[in-house]
Design an enzyme around this catalytic site. Structure first.
Site, PDB file in Angstrom:
ATOM      1  N   HIS A  19     -60.006 -10.795  -4.598  1.00 14.74           N
ATOM      2  CA  HIS A  19     -58.593 -10.670  -4.949  1.00 14.74           C
ATOM      3  C   HIS A  19     -58.374 -10.494  -6.446  1.00 14.74           C
ATOM      4  O   HIS A  19     -57.352  -9.931  -6.861  1.00 14.74           O
ATOM      5  CB  HIS A  19     -57.822 -11.857  -4.393  1.00 14.74           C
ATOM      6  CG  HIS A  19     -57.782 -11.855  -2.895  1.00 14.74           C
ATOM      7  ND1 HIS A  19     -57.756 -13.005  -2.139  1.00 14.74           N
ATOM      8  CD2 HIS A  19     -57.777 -10.817  -2.010  1.00 14.74           C
ATOM      9  CE1 HIS A  19     -57.739 -12.677  -0.854  1.00 14.74           C
ATOM     10  NE2 HIS A  19     -57.749 -11.365  -0.754  1.00 14.74           N
ATOM     11  N   HIS A  42     -58.984  -4.408   7.252  1.00 13.68           N
ATOM     12  CA  HIS A  42     -59.210  -5.701   7.924  1.00 13.68           C
ATOM     13  C   HIS A  42     -58.304  -6.726   7.258  1.00 13.68           C
ATOM     14  O   HIS A  42     -58.752  -7.586   6.502  1.00 13.68           O
ATOM     15  CB  HIS A  42     -60.678  -6.118   7.831  1.00 13.68           C
ATOM     16  CG  HIS A  42     -61.613  -5.179   8.526  1.00 13.68           C
ATOM     17  ND1 HIS A  42     -61.975  -3.954   7.992  1.00 13.68           N
ATOM     18  CD2 HIS A  42     -62.238  -5.265   9.725  1.00 13.68           C
ATOM     19  CE1 HIS A  42     -62.803  -3.340   8.831  1.00 13.68           C
ATOM     20  NE2 HIS A  42     -62.972  -4.115   9.882  1.00 13.68           N
ATOM     21  N   SER A 100     -55.025 -10.528   1.247  1.00 18.08           N
ATOM     22  CA  SER A 100     -54.840  -9.251   0.557  1.00 18.08           C
ATOM     23  C   SER A 100     -53.486  -8.597   0.850  1.00 18.08           C
ATOM     24  O   SER A 100     -52.879  -8.018  -0.066  1.00 18.08           O
ATOM     25  CB  SER A 100     -55.997  -8.303   0.882  1.00 18.08           C
ATOM     26  OG  SER A 100     -56.232  -8.210   2.267  1.00 18.08           O
ATOM     27  N   GLU A 118     -55.318  -4.901  11.735  1.00 19.35           N
ATOM     28  CA  GLU A 118     -55.905  -6.189  12.115  1.00 19.35           C
ATOM     29  C   GLU A 118     -56.009  -6.260  13.630  1.00 19.35           C
ATOM     30  O   GLU A 118     -55.022  -6.105  14.339  1.00 19.35           O
ATOM     31  CB  GLU A 118     -55.052  -7.340  11.589  1.00 19.35           C
ATOM     32  CG  GLU A 118     -55.521  -8.720  12.030  1.00 19.35           C
ATOM     33  CD  GLU A 118     -56.985  -8.972  11.692  1.00 19.35           C
ATOM     34  OE1 GLU A 118     -57.718  -9.438  12.588  1.00 19.35           O
ATOM     35  OE2 GLU A 118     -57.395  -8.690  10.544  1.00 19.35           O
ATOM     36  N   ASP A 143     -58.146  -0.449  15.376  1.00 21.54           N
ATOM     37  CA  ASP A 143     -59.366  -0.581  14.592  1.00 21.54           C
ATOM     38  C   ASP A 143     -59.195   0.104  13.240  1.00 21.54           C
ATOM     39  O   ASP A 143     -58.912   1.293  13.168  1.00 21.54           O
ATOM     40  CB  ASP A 143     -60.533   0.039  15.363  1.00 21.54           C
ATOM     41  CG  ASP A 143     -61.864  -0.167  14.668  1.00 21.54           C
ATOM     42  OD1 ASP A 143     -62.053   0.379  13.564  1.00 21.54           O
ATOM     43  OD2 ASP A 143     -62.729  -0.861  15.231  1.00 21.54           O
ATOM     44  N   GLY A 144     -59.388  -0.655  12.154  1.00 23.39           N
ATOM     45  CA  GLY A 144     -59.195  -0.105  10.824  1.00 23.39           C
ATOM     46  C   GLY A 144     -60.198   0.968  10.459  1.00 23.39           C
ATOM     47  O   GLY A 144     -59.852   1.954   9.800  1.00 23.39           O
ATOM     48  N   ASP A 164     -62.957  -5.001   4.018  1.00 23.32           N
ATOM     49  CA  ASP A 164     -63.661  -6.285   3.950  1.00 23.32           C
ATOM     50  C   ASP A 164     -63.826  -6.866   5.353  1.00 23.32           C
ATOM     51  O   ASP A 164     -63.248  -7.897   5.688  1.00 23.32           O
ATOM     52  CB  ASP A 164     -62.952  -7.270   3.018  1.00 23.32           C
ATOM     53  CG  ASP A 164     -61.545  -7.606   3.465  1.00 23.32           C
ATOM     54  OD1 ASP A 164     -60.940  -6.775   4.162  1.00 23.32           O
ATOM     55  OD2 ASP A 164     -61.061  -8.705   3.148  1.00 23.32           O
TER      56      ASP A 164
END
EC number: 2.1.1.266
Length: 284
Positions: A19, A42, A100, A118, A143-144, A164
């Site tokens: 971050h 994510h 995030s 997510e 799905d990212g 991530d």
């Protein structure tokens, strides 16, 4: 994969590094008037209760953000990050930790586009509610990795991607690498931020070198790699030793920002005498 809950790890040393980088990248992107898009592959729940049973189970925040929260001698980039954590805690006490999406929400302007993915159903519901009033924002339970192709390049041709995944399954390492390669082919100017855990696994130890090779071939503005090692393996050789961030097309200011912070983080977050950092870049 859907068993992973970031709430157990919220505010730990890895979140601090991740971050810190995210904060400085988004502050840089916001310096130009033209809007940009952030894609968070994510995203998690958006924010987490430090006082909740998940965070309290291991108390990882106590050796992470809690060691910085009341510090008076923070280097400026770290002070920027900790200020955002403070903004997320309206009473001044460290009770909540911003994920995030929350950091993005605090830094991005109304004209900037936010796209969050997510898969965990509970975390997605929390995330969707948290972001429901923000303009130019979409939260999705798809799905990212698979969705990234449709996000690049963004309309304004200014973009940032944060990847991530939990890396609880080894295929995440290959998916990250493939996503970077395909993303740079579609949008060579995009800023890609990739977080990874420092583990005694071949996939973890080789990931940075593979990411560098991919960025060497396609990233217009080179790359930056940072790793913060805070702990040593347990008696069986296992454990999370630290974490790293790989940034393709980094802001030119990022190296110096991190150089100012990393010795401080080693001192404050290191859990053994051999705690250390790596900071390297290839500029184009």
């Amino acid at each position: 994969m859907l068993a992973y809950r970031h709430a157990f790890h919220a505010g730990n040393h890895a979140d601090v590094l991740k971050h810190l980088v995210l904060t400085q990248v988004l502050r840089y992107m916001g310096e130009k008037e033209k809007p940009y898009t952030l894609v968070d592959t994510h995203a998690g729940a958006g924010g987490y209760s430090i006082e909740g049973r998940y965070a309290q189970k291991k108390g990882e925040y106590s050796s992470g953000v809690a060691r910085l929260y009341d510090a008076k001698d923070l280097p400026a980039p770290l002070a920027n990050y900790v200020d955002l954590v403070r903004q997320f805690n309206t009473d001044g006490q460290l009770r909540q930790y911003p994920g995030s999406p929350a950091i993005a929400n605090l830094l991005m302007r109304e004209q900037d586009r936010l796209r969050c993915y997510e898969l965990h159903p509970t975390d997605f519901r929390i995330l969707d509610t948290y972001l429901s009033t923000r303009p130019n924002t979409q939260a999705s339970d798809k799905d990212g990795f698979a969705s990234l192709k449709g996000e690049l390049p963004p309309p304004s041709r200014r973009g940032v991607v944060l990847m991530d995944p939990p890396y609880e399954i080894k295929t995440d390492y290959a998916k990250v690498l493939a996503a970077l390669r395909e993303g740079l082919q579609r949008f060579p100017d995009c800023v890609f931020m990739i977080w990874y855990p420092q583990l005694a696994l071949l996939e973890s130890t080789q990931l940075a070198q593979r990411l560098k090779a991919s960025a060497d071939a396609a990233a217009k503005k080179g790359w930056l790699h940072v790793r913060l090692t805070v702990d040593q393996p347990d008696e069986r050789g296992f454990g999370m030793l630290g974490s790293g961030m790989f940034i393709a097309n980094p802001p030119f200011t990022l190296h110096d920002d991190l150089q100012a912070c990393l010795p401080y983080l080693v001192e404050k977050l290191g859990q053994y005498d051999g705690a250390n950092f790596v900071l390297e870049q290839r500029a184009v």
